[in-house]
Scaffold this motif. Structure first.
Motif: not given
Length: 416
Positions: A48-49, A236-240, A366-367, A371-376
């Motif tokens: 997904s990421g 902003f980064f943390g939100f996405f 985008s970053l 990272l969010g998709a991979s970590a989740a």
């Protein structure tokens, strides 16, 4: 230079819509499509990421190429890449690997091809910036905001049509949405090649910048070099990262825990798109005038946190009402946070810093998505199936503290 407006606007609109559809149509489908190759959360998260990471890597280069060689050749090449990426993805899913080449299936070749397809499609996904440049080329400054409204319409429509179409077609045949997305990309390419005129005159062409300027990390460094927006940029980064983390594993969680189908998941994501489009398209202006960006950002983060906490409370008997309530809260929240947080950053900057900083925010988005998709996905596999939602909630609370703290710590001159 003659620039027929209707063909140009149609080409730009379809390109923006294709950019969003190629990503959103798979939101409710990935766990189902990967059943024959891998069913773990880490694979779903990484796949997904991958699209967002590829887009992050090449976006500065695509923008520079369009300034140097013109809009039409760059958009044509990008849309052609989208056709190749989507076609490879659909073909890989269609081939009965266990029957025709079981050794390749055992070695993981189909999964590698799916990743390659998403990399190609993501690297070709810099069309949004170039299509935006086309709109800027054909409009005067006073009419530019109206023309840019097409961007919001295309992205909102893409987020509604993509999951909805993916869910409906996926109920008929799981592979059909991939071929539908490929067909739309082909239609987009035909329209661009046949109708789009060149809107960037030769006299306005620019030389390619130095290699360092094309490094996406450079854009991020420029953002964090500005102390007035540093905390907001981290927020902003943390939100996405949080939002894309728990939405990536949401369908996997619903399928494994409550036996949700492609259609049910697609309807939930389509509902998110409808609500977010209504909020950003019609309500955000009056709400900002009434309450201001800061309050709306904090309210939106509260709604997102509530929706995120609600998902793990669902049970097999109440999953439909609970999850639909949760995604409605998520949609309201993201509809408020995304434009208001951007506006808070923009307000902190002078006119000279807008372009690079807002471009850096796109890179952060985008970053953070990757990272969010991979970590989740990793958290889903290693810690627990509900852990991405709890971690996402805590991260959103941290984002709210960053936003509130950045406003409190403003210099008095800026507060006025």
């Amino acid at each position: 230079m003659q620039r027929p407006r209707i063909p140009t606007l149609l080409s730009a609109f379809l390109t923006l819509l294709n950019d969003r559809l190629s990503e959103s149509i798979f939101l409710p489908l990935l766990p189902f499509l990967l059943e024959d190759f891998s069913s773990n959360g880490s694979t779903v998260g990484l796949l997904s990421g991958t699209y967002a990471l590829s887009q992050f890597a090449v976006a500065p280069l695509i923008g520079a190429l369009s300034d140097r060689f013109g809009r039409k050749p760059v958009i044509s090449l990008c849309v052609f890449g989208s056709v190749i990426g989507m076609g490879l993805f659909a073909t890989t899913l269609t081939v009965p690997w266990q029957q025709v080449w079981p050794e390749a299936a055992a070695a993981g070749l189909p999964l590698a091809m799916l990743f390659m397809a998403r990399i190609i499609d993501g690297a070709s996904g810099g069309t949004a910036a170039t299509a935006t440049a086309v709109l800027a080329d054909i409009t005067t400054p006073e009419n530019r905001a109206k023309a840019f409204g097409l961007i919001g319409v295309a992205f909102g429509l893409g987020f509604v049509l993509g999951p909805g179409l993916g869910g409906v077609l996926g109920d008929v045949n799981r592979i059909l949405p991939a071929w539908a997305a490929t067909a739309f990309a082909v239609a987009n390419l035909i329209v661009v090649l046949g109708l789009l005129p060149e809107t960037h005159p030769i006299t306005a062409r620019k030389q390619l910048p130095r290699r360092r300027e094309l490094n996406p990390v450079t854009l991020l460094a420029r953002v964090f070099a500005k102390p007035e927006v540093r905390r907001l940029s981290i927020a902003f980064f943390g939100f996405f990262m949080a939002f894309n983390g728990f939405t990536t594993v949401l369908v996997l969680y619903l399928r494994n825990s409550f036996n949700w189908t492609e259609g049910m998941a697609g309807a939930a994501f389509a509902l998110v798109g409808v609500i977010a489009m209504v909020v950003q398209g019609g309500l955000i202006g009056p709400l900002v005038q009434r309450f201001g960006e800061l309050r709306l950002t904090l309210v939106g983060l509260g709604l997102l946190t509530s929706g995120c906490l609600l998902v793990p409370l669902a049970t097999p008997t109440n999953s439909i009402p609970v999850v639909y309530t949760a995604v409605s809260l998520l949609a309201l929240g993201t509809g408020l946070v995304t434009p208001c947080l951007r506006a808070l950053v923009s307000r902190r900057l002078g006119s000279d810093g807008q372009g690079s900083a807002l471009g850096g925010l796109q890179g952060l988005q985008s970053l953070g998505t990757f990272l969010g998709a991979s970590a989740a996905g990793f958290s889903y596999d290693r810690i627990g199936v509900t852990s991405p939602f709890w971690f996402g909630s805590m991260m959103l609370v941290g984002v709210a503290l960053l936003v509130g703290g950045s406003i409190r710590n403003r210099p008095q001159a800026n507060q006025a």
